[in-house]
Design an enzyme around this catalytic site. Structure first.
Site, mmCIF file in Angstrom:
data_model
loop_
_atom_site.group_PDB
_atom_site.id
_atom_site.type_symbol
_atom_site.label_atom_id
_atom_site.label_comp_id
_atom_site.label_asym_id
_atom_site.label_seq_id
_atom_site.Cartn_x
_atom_site.Cartn_y
_atom_site.Cartn_z
ATOM 1 N N LYS A 224 0.808 -1.222 0.000
ATOM 2 C CA LYS A 224 0.000 0.000 0.000
ATOM 3 C C LYS A 224 0.842 1.273 0.000
ATOM 4 O O LYS A 224 2.031 1.253 0.271
ATOM 5 C CB LYS A 224 -0.998 -0.044 1.158
ATOM 6 C CG LYS A 224 -2.158 -0.983 0.780
ATOM 7 C CD LYS A 224 -3.290 -0.997 1.751
ATOM 8 C CE LYS A 224 -4.419 -1.887 1.168
ATOM 9 N NZ LYS A 224 -5.410 -2.248 2.170
ATOM 10 N N ARG A 264 -3.259 -10.083 4.998
ATOM 11 C CA ARG A 264 -3.647 -10.261 3.591
ATOM 12 C C ARG A 264 -2.522 -9.709 2.721
ATOM 13 O O ARG A 264 -2.238 -8.507 2.785
ATOM 14 C CB ARG A 264 -4.953 -9.498 3.353
ATOM 15 C CG ARG A 264 -5.464 -9.521 1.919
ATOM 16 C CD ARG A 264 -6.688 -8.600 1.804
ATOM 17 N NE ARG A 264 -7.227 -8.579 0.462
ATOM 18 C CZ ARG A 264 -6.748 -7.830 -0.526
ATOM 19 N NH1 ARG A 264 -5.730 -7.035 -0.323
ATOM 20 N NH2 ARG A 264 -7.316 -7.871 -1.714
HETATM 21 N N1 PMM Z 1 -7.508 -3.794 0.627
HETATM 22 C C1 PMM Z 1 -7.693 -3.988 -0.693
HETATM 23 C C2 PMM Z 1 -8.607 -4.962 -1.138
HETATM 24 N N2 PMM Z 1 -9.289 -5.726 -0.271
HETATM 25 N N3 PMM Z 1 -9.776 -6.343 1.952
HETATM 26 C C3 PMM Z 1 -9.603 -6.165 3.261
HETATM 27 N N4 PMM Z 1 -10.270 -6.928 4.143
HETATM 28 N N5 PMM Z 1 -8.755 -5.208 3.751
HETATM 29 C C4 PMM Z 1 -8.046 -4.387 2.930
HETATM 30 O O1 PMM Z 1 -7.317 -3.507 3.421
HETATM 31 C C5 PMM Z 1 -8.195 -4.556 1.518
HETATM 32 C C6 PMM Z 1 -9.091 -5.557 1.065
HETATM 33 C C7 PMM Z 1 -6.947 -3.156 -1.680
HETATM 34 O O2 PMM Z 1 -5.734 -3.723 -2.015
HETATM 35 P P1 PMM Z 1 -5.355 -4.457 -3.404
HETATM 36 O O3 PMM Z 1 -6.077 -3.751 -4.522
HETATM 37 O O4 PMM Z 1 -3.891 -4.237 -3.445
HETATM 38 O O5 PMM Z 1 -5.696 -5.884 -3.299
#
Ligand code: PMM
Length: 285
Positions: A224, A264
């Site tokens: 991020k 994650r």
């Molecule tokens: N961030 C992204 C997508 N899904 N889900 C949860 N639970 N928490 C998060 O912080 C989160 C998420 C965005 O990140 P990406 O586009 O790099 O996957």
């Protein structure tokens, strides 16, 4: 680490350490790995590779939530997500579906997903909470203040930790009032969602306070912007998202040590090592 209260989620396996959730974004434009897995076969293979690298569960999403992103059409989101969920679940993998839409969540659960990860915590789609209550699966309640298009304008806090805590508590109450059992809830501070780097860092510094909400905690720092900002100090500028994996693993170690239930991440290998080191260190206490 029950003595430190990592917590358990009814309906999911129990891991003896912080779990590793690998990310499969089936999108042409995701913030950090978009376009790379935009095909069912490639996406399923990527999910299998993440498990081989040490992921305990795989989060499949078909809508980018990067800052400024516009929404994907509902049918298109289903077309992206459901076959990948089915392919991974049929291999015996624990699959989570990353969606803000009740219809996509319900179809993904029918295809084998066992966790619904809604970055809006049920706010984006009024049918989400009833749908999750109906299928009775675990639910991630993330801190969210609005869609990605304009979320940066909502990154205004007096005390970010206290406000995120209060807003998450409100969402947890709404989710339980809507019929989702409390033992199914996972909470998530939503790093990068309506937050600037200093807010994300403050939340990572105070994960223990989030644990006072009494539910297992998911931390999603992977690649991020705030990590880009940290790494930019003393460098020419922030490194691209794919060069933030070592920094991500550092957050994974911190989160695991602070009692997070899961992290994650896009790149699993280093984080799988990080959570194992955290477990070994806890075991030596
Ligand atoms: N961030 C992204 C997508 N899904 N889900 C949860 N639970 N928490 C998060 O912080 C989160 C998420 C965005 O990140 P990406 O586009 O790099 O996957």
């Amino acid at each position: 680490m029950h003595e430190r209260g990592r917590g358990t989620v009814r309906g999911l396996p129990e891991w003896d350490r912080c779990a590793v959730m690998g990310v499969v974004n089936v999108t042409p434009d995701s913030f950090s790995d978009g376009g790379r897995w935009f095909d069912t076969t490639a996406a399923v293979k990527h999910g299998l590779d993440l498990v081989a690298a040490g992921a305990d569960l795989v989060d499949v999403g078909g809508e980018s939530t990067r800052p400024g992103a516009t929404r994907v059409d509902e049918d298109e989101e289903q077309r992206r997500v459901v076959p990948v969920v089915r392919g991974l679940a049929s291999e015996g993998i624990t699959v989570s579906v990353d969606t803000m839409r009740a219809s996509v969540a319900a179809r993904a659960v029918a295809a084998g997903a066992t966790l619904v990860n809604d970055v809006s915590g049920g706010l984006a789609d009024p049918r989400m909470i009833p749908a999750v209550a109906d299928v009775d699966v675990p639910f991630v309640v993330m801190h969210w203040r609005g869609f990605s298009e304009d979320m940066n304008s909502r990154a205004v806090y007096g005390d970010v930790v206290a406000e995120v805590l209060a807003e998450l508590r409100e969402r947890m109450d709404a989710v339980v009032d809507g019929g989702v059992s409390a033992e199914r809830i996972v909470i998530d501070p939503g790093l990068g969602f309506a937050k600037h780097a200093e807010h994300d860092l403050a939340l990572v510094a105070h994960l223990a306070q989030l644990r006072t909400l009494g539910r297992p905690l998911l931390v999603a720092a992977s690649r991020k912007r705030f990590l880009g900002r940290v790494l930019a100090e003393g460098a020419a500028g922030p490194p691209p998202a794919r060069e933030r994996d070592a920094a991500t693993a550092a957050v994974s170690a911190i989160a695991a040590h602070e009692g997070a239930w899961a992290v994650r991440v896009h790149e699993v290998r280093a984080t799988a090592d990080a959570v194992r080191v955290a477990r070994a260190v806890e075991g030596a206490l």
